[in-house]
Design a protein around this motif. Structure first.
Motif, PDB file in Angstrom:
ATOM      1  N   VAL A 117       0.818  -1.214   0.000  1.00 53.35           N
ATOM      2  CA  VAL A 117       0.000   0.000   0.000  1.00 53.35           C
ATOM      3  C   VAL A 117       0.853   1.266   0.000  1.00 53.35           C
ATOM      4  O   VAL A 117       0.479   2.271  -0.636  1.00 53.35           O
ATOM      5  N   VAL A 118       2.019   1.253   0.663  1.00 54.12           N
ATOM      6  CA  VAL A 118       2.867   2.444   0.661  1.00 54.12           C
ATOM      7  C   VAL A 118       3.437   2.682  -0.733  1.00 54.12           C
ATOM      8  O   VAL A 118       3.424   3.809  -1.248  1.00 54.12           O
ATOM      9  N   GLY A 119       3.943   1.622  -1.374  1.00 57.06           N
ATOM     10  CA  GLY A 119       4.436   1.765  -2.734  1.00 57.06           C
ATOM     11  C   GLY A 119       3.348   2.205  -3.692  1.00 57.06           C
ATOM     12  O   GLY A 119       3.591   3.031  -4.587  1.00 57.06           O
ATOM     13  N   ALA A 120       2.132   1.662  -3.517  1.00 53.98           N
ATOM     14  CA  ALA A 120       1.011   2.046  -4.381  1.00 53.98           C
ATOM     15  C   ALA A 120       0.658   3.512  -4.202  1.00 53.98           C
ATOM     16  O   ALA A 120       0.357   4.213  -5.179  1.00 53.98           O
ATOM     17  N   ALA A 121       0.701   4.006  -2.960  1.00 54.17           N
ATOM     18  CA  ALA A 121       0.405   5.421  -2.720  1.00 54.17           C
ATOM     19  C   ALA A 121       1.487   6.313  -3.326  1.00 54.17           C
ATOM     20  O   ALA A 121       1.188   7.376  -3.893  1.00 54.17           O
ATOM     21  N   ALA A 172      -0.515  10.705  10.566  1.00 52.71           N
ATOM     22  CA  ALA A 172      -1.769   9.954  10.577  1.00 52.71           C
ATOM     23  C   ALA A 172      -2.968  10.859  10.341  1.00 52.71           C
ATOM     24  O   ALA A 172      -3.899  10.500   9.609  1.00 52.71           O
ATOM     25  N   LEU A 173      -2.972  12.024  10.952  1.00 54.76           N
ATOM     26  CA  LEU A 173      -4.098  12.946  10.764  1.00 54.76           C
ATOM     27  C   LEU A 173      -4.183  13.421   9.317  1.00 54.76           C
ATOM     28  O   LEU A 173      -5.275  13.532   8.747  1.00 54.76           O
ATOM     29  N   HIS A 174      -3.030  13.693   8.718  1.00 54.92           N
ATOM     30  CA  HIS A 174      -3.048  14.105   7.310  1.00 54.92           C
ATOM     31  C   HIS A 174      -3.508  12.953   6.425  1.00 54.92           C
ATOM     32  O   HIS A 174      -4.289  13.146   5.483  1.00 54.92           O
ATOM     33  N   SER A 175      -3.044  11.748   6.726  1.00 56.73           N
ATOM     34  CA  SER A 175      -3.471  10.581   5.952  1.00 56.73           C
ATOM     35  C   SER A 175      -4.955  10.310   6.110  1.00 56.73           C
ATOM     36  O   SER A 175      -5.613   9.855   5.164  1.00 56.73           O
ATOM     37  N   THR A 176      -5.487  10.573   7.290  1.00 60.37           N
ATOM     38  CA  THR A 176      -6.924  10.377   7.514  1.00 60.37           C
ATOM     39  C   THR A 176      -7.733  11.207   6.530  1.00 60.37           C
ATOM     40  O   THR A 176      -8.706  10.729   5.933  1.00 60.37           O
ATOM     41  N   ARG A 177      -7.319  12.448   6.355  1.00 61.41           N
ATOM     42  CA  ARG A 177      -8.034  13.320   5.400  1.00 61.41           C
ATOM     43  C   ARG A 177      -7.852  12.823   3.966  1.00 61.41           C
ATOM     44  O   ARG A 177      -8.795  12.845   3.161  1.00 61.41           O
ATOM     45  N   ALA A 186      -0.077   5.508   4.632  1.00 61.19           N
ATOM     46  CA  ALA A 186       0.370   5.440   3.240  1.00 61.19           C
ATOM     47  C   ALA A 186       0.084   6.702   2.419  1.00 61.19           C
ATOM     48  O   ALA A 186       0.980   7.171   1.694  1.00 61.19           O
ATOM     49  N   PRO A 187      -1.126   7.283   2.448  1.00 58.35           N
ATOM     50  CA  PRO A 187      -1.376   8.420   1.553  1.00 58.35           C
ATOM     51  C   PRO A 187      -0.466   9.622   1.810  1.00 58.35           C
ATOM     52  O   PRO A 187       0.081  10.196   0.864  1.00 58.35           O
ATOM     53  N   ALA A 188      -0.299  10.013   3.068  1.00 58.26           N
ATOM     54  CA  ALA A 188       0.562  11.166   3.350  1.00 58.26           C
ATOM     55  C   ALA A 188       2.015  10.858   3.003  1.00 58.26           C
ATOM     56  O   ALA A 188       2.750  11.731   2.535  1.00 58.26           O
ATOM     57  N   THR A 189       2.423   9.605   3.213  1.00 57.71           N
ATOM     58  CA  THR A 189       3.772   9.200   2.810  1.00 57.71           C
ATOM     59  C   THR A 189       3.942   9.319   1.303  1.00 57.71           C
ATOM     60  O   THR A 189       4.930   9.876   0.808  1.00 57.71           O
ATOM     61  N   GLY A 190       2.983   8.782   0.554  1.00 57.70           N
ATOM     62  CA  GLY A 190       3.049   8.841  -0.902  1.00 57.70           C
ATOM     63  C   GLY A 190       3.042  10.253  -1.437  1.00 57.70           C
ATOM     64  O   GLY A 190       3.782  10.583  -2.381  1.00 57.70           O
TER      65      GLY A 190
END
Length: 382
Positions: free
Chosen positions: A16-20, A66-71, A350-354
């Motif tokens: 999921v991290v690579g996909a993001a 985590a909070l940024h990824s939540t959004r 994953a999303p905020a990381t990506g």
């Protein structure tokens, strides 16, 4: 159009991290190739429960991520063209007695200062949220920002939406570098792939990928088991866990730790975790761990005592010693970026990381301060 063996960026890891990383890099206009030694979501992602949590994180850089990824997950649930089983069901953390409840209350107060919403639930109100909870608990806190996705579905649809070339069943055997040590691609048994950037999102194997590039990341596998019950009516409405789960997440102990984590799924089965132990890549089934998980789950939800466990599976969390992921450019290898070491929180983060990786690849500003995640913090002194 780029040649089939050439792209702007190569992402190593189809979890999921690579996909993001692939999704946000492609949205930024880059051509992307994703490569994995196994299938899509075949590692840690496929062994995860799909948790998107803020409830288990103390104030600090990981909670901000985590909070940024939540959004971002909320946005992705609308943007992705197919159903990823995104469910904003919230989480419930329960205390065994008044002393544990006082500790939860203090923890939640600090989280609130960082932007987390948490509602105190008195002991007599717990059954309103979870009718099948055991009586006699000391109370709890409800976290409405906690959510869940089906991790393999989410990964597959992120990759599909990215338009990236995905090459599975190919192990990276070398990271190619130029005369000045800069990245210029990777080698696999099928040949060479060329790109000026390589993103190391290889999960528990990220330390090995870093080593191939001449970098250093002390990523270790931390094994965990999950029990899966037969399909049930919605016996458990939220993610429910005991307060000691938070301490287990933060612990660096190599010894076995188990703390009850119980949650229902849209498909019906109840997922029961969580265990942690550092035993390398040993997948041997541990009946001791499974007994602990079953006993703790039925203590929380006595109704589960008469339910059949249909299967169990193991996964390996990519663990770094300070419990923070490595996100960003490697200071010693130009063109190498890392997006790994998220331990058990990779699906949620994953999303905020990506997005942060995509911004770095295109010369933009990351969406938040990623300096605490700098991969260089592990670089040995010369």
């Amino acid at each position: 159009m780029p040649k089939s063996n050439s792209s702007d960026v190569i992402v190593v890891g189809a979890g999921v991290v690579g996909a993001a990383c692939a999704y946000y890099a492609a949205r930024s206009g880059l051509s992307v190739t994703v490569i994995d030694r196994g299938p899509v979501a075949g590692g840690t992602t496929g062994a995860g429960e799909g948790n998107l949590l803020v409830s288990d994180k103390e104030p600090g850089p990981e909670l901000e991520l985590a909070l940024h990824s939540t959004r971002l997950w909320q946005e992705l649930a609308q943007e992705l063209p197919a159903h990823i089983e995104y469910e904003a069901k919230g989480g419930l953390v329960v205390a065994s007695d008044a002393t544990a409840m006082a500790a939860l209350r203090e923890f939640a107060a600090h989280q609130a200062e960082a932007g987390v919403t948490a509602e105190e639930i008195s002991a007599d109100r717990l059954s309103d949220l979870e009718p099948h909870l055991a009586p006699g608990l000391g109370g709890g806190f409800h976290y409405p920002q906690d959510a869940q996705v089906q991790p393999a579905l989410a990964t597959a649809h992120l990759l599909h939406a990215s338009g990236a070339r995905v090459r599975t069943g190919e192990e990276v055997t070398a990271v190619l570098t130029g005369a000045s040590g800069e990245v210029r691609g990777v080698r696999t048994p099928a040949g060479e792939l060329h790109a000026p950037y390589v993103v190391n999102a290889a999960g528990t194997w990220s330390g090995e990928v870093a080593r191939l590039a001449g970098a250093h990341l002390p990523v270790l596998p931390r094994r965990g088991f999950v029990l899966v019950t037969e399909p049930l009516p919605r016996v458990v409405r939220r993610k429910v866990y005991a307060a000691d789960y938070v301490a287990d997440v933060a612990s660096g102990s190599a010894a076995l730790q188990t703390s009850a984590v119980v949650e229902g799924t849209p498909a019906g089965p109840v997922l029961i975790g969580a265990s942690r132990e550092r035993v390398g890549f040993d997948r041997t089934l541990s009946t001791e761990v499974l007994r602990h998980l079953a006993a703790q789950a039925t203590a929380l939800f006595p109704v589960l005592a008469g339910v059949r466990a249909m299967r169990t599976y193991a996964g390996f969390r990519p663990y770094l010693p300070d419990h923070l992921p490595a996100i960003g450019s490697d200071p010693r290898v130009p063109g190498l970026l890392h997006a790994c070491g998220h331990e058990g929180a990779g699906i949620g983060l994953a999303p905020a990381t990506g997005l942060a990786v995509a911004r770095l690849l295109t010369g933009g500003e990351p969406p938040l301060d990623i300096s605490p995640f700098c991969p260089g913090r592990f670089t040995p002194a010369a």
